[in-house]
Motif scaffolding. Structure first.
Motif, PDB file in Angstrom:
ATOM      1  N   SER A  43       0.800  -1.227   0.000  1.00  0.00           N
ATOM      2  CA  SER A  43       0.000   0.000   0.000  1.00  0.00           C
ATOM      3  C   SER A  43       0.832   1.277   0.000  1.00  0.00           C
ATOM      4  O   SER A  43       0.352   2.342   0.337  1.00  0.00           O
ATOM      5  N   LYS A  58      -6.219   2.845  -3.215  1.00  0.00           N
ATOM      6  CA  LYS A  58      -5.223   1.824  -3.524  1.00  0.00           C
ATOM      7  C   LYS A  58      -5.925   0.467  -3.414  1.00  0.00           C
ATOM      8  O   LYS A  58      -6.311   0.052  -2.313  1.00  0.00           O
ATOM      9  N   CYS A  60      -5.032  -2.501  -3.533  1.00  0.00           N
ATOM     10  CA  CYS A  60      -4.431  -3.578  -2.725  1.00  0.00           C
ATOM     11  C   CYS A  60      -4.771  -3.393  -1.260  1.00  0.00           C
ATOM     12  O   CYS A  60      -4.432  -4.228  -0.432  1.00  0.00           O
ATOM     13  N   ASN A  61      -5.412  -2.266  -0.933  1.00  0.00           N
ATOM     14  CA  ASN A  61      -5.681  -1.976   0.471  1.00  0.00           C
ATOM     15  C   ASN A  61      -7.172  -1.768   0.724  1.00  0.00           C
ATOM     16  O   ASN A  61      -7.570  -1.031   1.614  1.00  0.00           O
ATOM     17  N   VAL A  62      -7.976  -2.410  -0.126  1.00  0.00           N
ATOM     18  CA  VAL A  62      -9.433  -2.410   0.016  1.00  0.00           C
ATOM     19  C   VAL A  62      -9.871  -3.857  -0.201  1.00  0.00           C
ATOM     20  O   VAL A  62      -9.350  -4.524  -1.109  1.00  0.00           O
TER      21      VAL A  62
ATOM     22  N   GLY B  34      -9.616   0.773   7.106  1.00  0.00           N
ATOM     23  CA  GLY B  34      -8.741  -0.345   6.764  1.00  0.00           C
ATOM     24  C   GLY B  34      -7.343   0.033   6.312  1.00  0.00           C
ATOM     25  O   GLY B  34      -6.557  -0.845   5.957  1.00  0.00           O
ATOM     26  N   GLN B  35      -7.006   1.322   6.336  1.00  0.00           N
ATOM     27  CA  GLN B  35      -5.723   1.708   5.757  1.00  0.00           C
ATOM     28  C   GLN B  35      -4.533   1.335   6.643  1.00  0.00           C
ATOM     29  O   GLN B  35      -3.395   1.258   6.162  1.00  0.00           O
ATOM     30  N   LEU B  38      -5.668  -3.317   7.255  1.00  0.00           N
ATOM     31  CA  LEU B  38      -5.479  -4.298   6.179  1.00  0.00           C
ATOM     32  C   LEU B  38      -3.998  -4.649   5.979  1.00  0.00           C
ATOM     33  O   LEU B  38      -3.679  -5.830   5.823  1.00  0.00           O
ATOM     34  N   PRO B  39      -3.069  -3.678   5.997  1.00  0.00           N
ATOM     35  CA  PRO B  39      -1.656  -4.082   5.938  1.00  0.00           C
ATOM     36  C   PRO B  39      -1.254  -5.010   7.095  1.00  0.00           C
ATOM     37  O   PRO B  39      -0.477  -5.946   6.896  1.00  0.00           O
ATOM     38  N   ARG B  42      -2.585  -8.363   6.227  1.00  0.00           N
ATOM     39  CA  ARG B  42      -1.889  -8.952   5.073  1.00  0.00           C
ATOM     40  C   ARG B  42      -0.504  -9.447   5.465  1.00  0.00           C
ATOM     41  O   ARG B  42      -0.025 -10.429   4.912  1.00  0.00           O
ATOM     42  N   GLN B 105      -4.946   8.937  -1.767  1.00  0.00           N
ATOM     43  CA  GLN B 105      -5.725   7.697  -1.832  1.00  0.00           C
ATOM     44  C   GLN B 105      -6.067   7.186  -0.429  1.00  0.00           C
ATOM     45  O   GLN B 105      -7.191   6.738  -0.172  1.00  0.00           O
ATOM     46  N   ARG B 109      -9.965   6.797   1.982  1.00  0.00           N
ATOM     47  CA  ARG B 109     -10.491   5.595   2.647  1.00  0.00           C
ATOM     48  C   ARG B 109     -10.356   5.679   4.166  1.00  0.00           C
ATOM     49  O   ARG B 109     -11.216   5.214   4.907  1.00  0.00           O
ATOM     50  N   TYR B 190       5.877  10.304   1.928  1.00  0.00           N
ATOM     51  CA  TYR B 190       5.065   9.202   2.422  1.00  0.00           C
ATOM     52  C   TYR B 190       5.786   8.418   3.513  1.00  0.00           C
ATOM     53  O   TYR B 190       6.092   7.237   3.373  1.00  0.00           O
TER      54      TYR B 190
END
Lengths: 165, 285
Positions: A43, A58, A60-62, B34-35, B38-39, B42, B105, B109, B190
């Motif tokens: 991400s 992004k 890959c992050n949803v 989820g930002q 989710l990582p 994952r 992005q 979210r 970033y």
């Protein structure tokens, strides 16, 4: 498995997915939308950027299940078949790519940026592309291409429309 | 990288979400934007049996004016908070911090409540929330309770939110006409803050009437630079006052040492960034 229904590049789709399926996986592996690529898989890089309900994300992050009921636009749905979106045209004209891997994400994010700010300064373009990395470090021409695209779009649309071309 | 398998529910009301939570409390994660989560899933740093997605609960979204406070729904996206004229007018420090938070992005979210609940010591919203004296409205099946920012952040990625509770909204006392600046120090685009400083000040008749300074990544929880704040109040809004106050900014902090810098370097950064943030917030050259 969970049922999802969404619109992808203008077409209604319905599928069964595992809840853990990432949106990018669903797009590429179940729908064959391989124009959207996976870059870093963490991400960071933004190569997988698509629009979900009109805003860049992004993919890959949803999770695919989070997009249920929504509308997704990928690089493959940006312009009608055989045509180029002005941002695609500008990237070609200004050579806004070297290896091309970041390009689908760069273009999708640039479109989002221009929707919000139709005539961005160079600084605003750089800030708007902060979440997209170019591994060739070809940022100079990418920024120039986005600014050129802004001129192309201004010349083709009535002033102030600012919406998706 | 694919998360381990989990079950998934997406309730449409907070009550339903709380009922699911109390039925599965040992093995559940709450999904906001989820930002960050989710990582984590994952990389399989966490493998919950159930994910409760708050994304369909409309009542948790939005920003409203409630007299002397703004109320920000926990599921309001960073993008919506940064675009809000209400926030700009009454909590400029939040708007300032938003310009440094992640990328466009992720801001589309990621959510205000999600980032605060995640309580990353290098996250950019915790110090501004602390500096503005936010209160957190936390819901459970039995009702709701409020927790002050000073008690909300309890440790590394830990908050006062209990196992059977969900953050519903955040109340930010209005700081209308206060100047504000968030200074974030990073070495690459970033990146999480190596150090961040959130400063907001009220200047009246050339004097600092009030000042709040929050510090990001100067300890395992966000901190207030209290010595800096108290040395400003009642003093003339000048570069000299600010320099003396900024010299105190690292007092009482316990910053980490890592590849981005050791603790002494972070203390130095905190003092320099506090000076910059206070000058910008108060319009002092």
């Amino acid at each position: 498995m969970t049922s999802i229904r969404l619109i992808v590049d203008g077409r209604q789709v319905a599928d069964e997915v595992e809840p853990r399926t990432l949106l990018v996986q669903y797009l590429r592996e179940q729908l064959g939308k391989t124009g959207t690529v996976i870059g870093c898989d963490t991400s960071n890089c933004g190569a997988c950027t698509v629009h979900l309900n009109g805003r860049s994300v992004k993919s890959c992050n949803v999770l695919a299940v989070q997009a249920d009921g929504g509308e997704v636009t990928t690089i493959q749905g940006l312009a009608p078949a055989g045509e180029l979106h002005p941002v695609q045209e500008a990237f070609r004209e200004w050579h806004g790519l070297q290896c091309g891997y970041c390009t689908p994400g760069m273009i999708m994010q640039a479109v989002d940026l221009l929707n919000e700010n139709p005539s961005p300064s160079e600084e605003a373009v750089r800030a708007g592309l902060e979440g997209n990395l170019c591994r060739c470090t070809g940022y100079h021409n990418i920024v120039a291409a986005v600014r050129h695209a802004s001129e192309l779009m201004a010349n083709r649309q009535p002033v102030g429309s600012g919406a998706d071309a | 990288m694919i998360p381990a398998a989990f079950d998934y529910v997406a309730p449409t009301t907070l009550d339903e979400a709380l009922a699911s939570l109390s039925a599965h409390r040992d093995d559940v994660k709450i999904l906001a934007g989820g930002q960050s989560l989710l990582p984590v899933l994952r990389m399989r740093l966490n493998e919950p049996g159930l994910l409760i997605d708050l994304g369909r609960i409309e009542s948790l979204r939005g920003i409203r004016d409630d007299g002397d406070a703004l109320v920000i729904g926990a599921m309001t996206t960073h993008h919506d908070v940064s675009a809000s004229a209400l926030v700009q007018e009454h909590a400029l420090l939040i708007s300032e911090a938003m310009t440094h938070l992640a990328d466009p992005q992720v801001r589309h979210r990621g959510t205000f409540g999600g980032a605060l609940s995640h309580a990353d010591p290098a996250g950019d919203l915790c110090a501004p929330a602390l500096a503005l004296g936010a209160t957190f409205v936390i819901a459970s099946a039995g009702g709701s309770r409020t927790v002050d920012a000073g008690s909300f952040f309890t440790g590394l990625f830990e908050t006062a939110i209990g196992e059977d509770e969900i953050l519903a909204e955040v109340r930010i006392p209005k700081h209308t006409d206060w100047g504000a600046r968030y200074e974030k120090f990073v070495q690459i685009a970033y990146q999480w803050s190596i150090v961040g400083v959130a400063a907001t000040v009220q200047v009246e008749g050339g004097l600092f009437a009030a000042a709040r300074v929050g510090l990001t990544n100067m300890g395992i929880v966000p901190l207030r630079a209290e010595a800096t704040e108290s040395s400003l109040v009642g003093q003339p809004a000048t570069a000299e006052t600010i320099a003396a106050a900024a010299a105190l900014a690292a007092d009482g902090t316990n910053p980490p040492s890592d590849l981005n810098g050791d603790a002494d370097y972070r203390r130095h950064l905190a003092r320099v960034l506090t000076g910059r943030a206070l000058r910008a917030a108060s319009g002092v050259a």
